[in-house]
Design an enzyme around this catalytic site. Structure first.
Site, PDB file in Angstrom:
ATOM      1  N   ASP A  26      48.187  32.899  44.887  1.00 17.60           N
ATOM      2  CA  ASP A  26      48.714  32.643  46.220  1.00 17.60           C
ATOM      3  C   ASP A  26      47.832  31.720  47.048  1.00 17.60           C
ATOM      4  OD1 ASP A  26      51.071  34.019  45.963  1.00 17.60           O
ATOM      5  OD2 ASP A  26      50.262  35.916  46.690  1.00 17.60           O
ATOM      6  N   SER A  66      48.212  47.237  45.627  1.00 20.05           N
ATOM      7  CA  SER A  66      48.477  46.060  46.441  1.00 20.05           C
ATOM      8  C   SER A  66      49.939  45.698  46.219  1.00 20.05           C
ATOM      9  CB  SER A  66      47.565  44.903  46.040  1.00 20.05           C
ATOM     10  OG  SER A  66      47.896  43.741  46.770  1.00 20.05           O
TER      11      SER A  66
END
Length: 421
Positions: free
Chosen positions: A124, A176
């Site tokens: 990301d 997560s």
């Protein structure tokens, strides 16, 4: 007056919540929190109040769901973009849009920096920073997780408790999670061992296949120019359509993906994905293409689908290559209109029917009944011409081998026979 004004991509999770306070404390920054609603549900609960409580001077929460589907997800769906033949890239597709949101808010607020909560070994960070560089090369990007002092999520949780930052992550539940309307990704905790079967609490939106209904469910999906427009005969707007298929597919355990994938930064990671609607729509879309696309177009498009997926996964959404691929894809989708019926049963999806006014399937050519109109006699000449290059190649090679053998025999010394006494 703070020295730096930073627009933070804020999700309300552990990393970004700690990041807001850390930027204020360590960088003397004024933090503006920006949350994009991509269809995530749990993460949006109280996100604005949480951001203010953590220290943000201003909070934006933007509804990007329709833009996400129409401008990012559906182009990838039309392209058949599935990373490493498994992952429909819910997170990957969301990042360029969130980067665009950061840039838009930074311009509006006069900010000189944007920040993301990505780790130094994830994908990301690349997606955010390459996208920002394409849209606003003058903006500086901060990545606190690459420089701060915390070495584990447990240390972040301790920091959050010390500063009264409300977060849902705990040492006992360290997952997560990134969720949007196109899918959910789950990592960390016990999932870091690829030999451990994902525990039940790792899944967020799908029922276990063994607990799914004992009766299969049939669902019809309508497409126009490669874009899904209806379910069960009812025309639906994009957001409603995807939510509907998420609910239907999730109830049958469809869309669970356990993947060890190759990250751009050179490591392998193990993640759990849940993408009921994405799984159903990619399957149905491909089946409709099988019916309506010319063979050579279908084969070429299948090859380019992998290139498109790699491009998206690797953060190159805003690239000339994607524009060029989209031009090809959009041309192919002009006949991908019709209806596909799928069968959902205990985590599986199967084809149960398909139809289109552009169908290239001809019953009179395919049938083996007396209705058959295929010219069988023409096949003999076709096979001779089609196989001529291969036939010629092997004839020449065999003749050359035979000639070489004769020459070798002629050049070899004659063995004298010795009588045996």
């Amino acid at each position: 007056m703070k020295s730096t004004k930073v627009v933070v991509a804020y999700s309300g999770g552990l990393d970004t919540s700690v990041m807001v306070k850390w930027l204020i404390e360590k960088k003397d920054a004024e933090v503006i929190a920006a949350t994009g609603d991509l269809g995530q549900k749990k993460e949006l609960n109280g996100v604005q109040a949480k951001a203010y409580a953590t220290g943000a001077s201003k909070v934006y929460v933007k509804d990007l769901r329709e833009e996400f589907l129409t401008q990012y997800v559906f182009p990838a769906l039309k392209a058949g973009a599935v990373y490493e033949k498994s992952y429909p890239m819910a997170t990957s597709l969301g990042r360029p849009l969130l980067a665009k949101m950061l840039v838009d808010i930074a311009r509006k607020e006069g900010a000189t920096h944007v920040a993301h909560g990505c780790t130094g070994k994830g994908n990301d960070q690349v997606r955010f920073e390459v996208s920002v560089a394409a849209l606003a090369p003058d903006l500086k990007v901060l990545a606190p997780l690459r420089e701060w002092e915390f070495k584990s999520r447990e240390e972040e949780i301790a920091y959050a408790r010390k500063h009264n930052i409300p977060v849902s992550a705990t040492v006992a539940n360290p997952y997560s999670i990134d969720e949007n309307i196109w899918g959910t990704s789950v990592e960390c905790g016990v999932l870091e061992d690829p030999m451990v079967e994902p525990p039940a609490d790792a899944y967020q939106r799908t029922i276990a296949p063994e607990l799914a209904p004992d009766t299969p469910e049939y669902v019809e999906i309508d497409f126009e120019d490669g874009i899904p427009v209806g379910v069960g005969g009812s025309r639906l707007e994009p957001v409603s359509l995807v939510f509907t298929l998420n609910d239907i597919g999730g109830a049958h355990g469809v869309g669970r993906i356990d993947l060890v994938e190759n990250r751009l930064v050179g490591i392998k990671s193990r993640e759990i994905y849940e993408a009921p609607a994405a799984t159903i729509l990619h399957f149905a879309h491909t089946e409709l293409e099988r019916l309506t696309l010319d063979r050579s177009v279908f084969h070429m498009k299948s090859q380019l689908a992998s290139e498109y997926a790699d491009l998206v996964y690797n953060g190159l959404w805003y690239s000339p290559l994607r524009d060029a691929l989209d031009a090809f894809v959009n041309e192919t989708q002009k006949t991908v209109t019709g209806t596909v019926r799928v069968k959902l049963y205990k985590g599986t999806i199967g084809i149960a029917g398909r139809k289109s006014v552009y169908s290239l399937y001809s019953p009179k050519l395919a049938t083996y009944t007396e209705e058959d109109q295929f010219d069988h006699k023409a096949s003999e000449g076709f096979i001779k011409i089609y196989g001529l290059p291969v036939r010629t190649f092997h004839e020449v090679r065999n003749a050359a081998a035979a000639a070489a053998a004769v020459e070798a025999q002629a050049e070899s010394p004659v063995m004298q026979s010795v009588p045996v006494r």
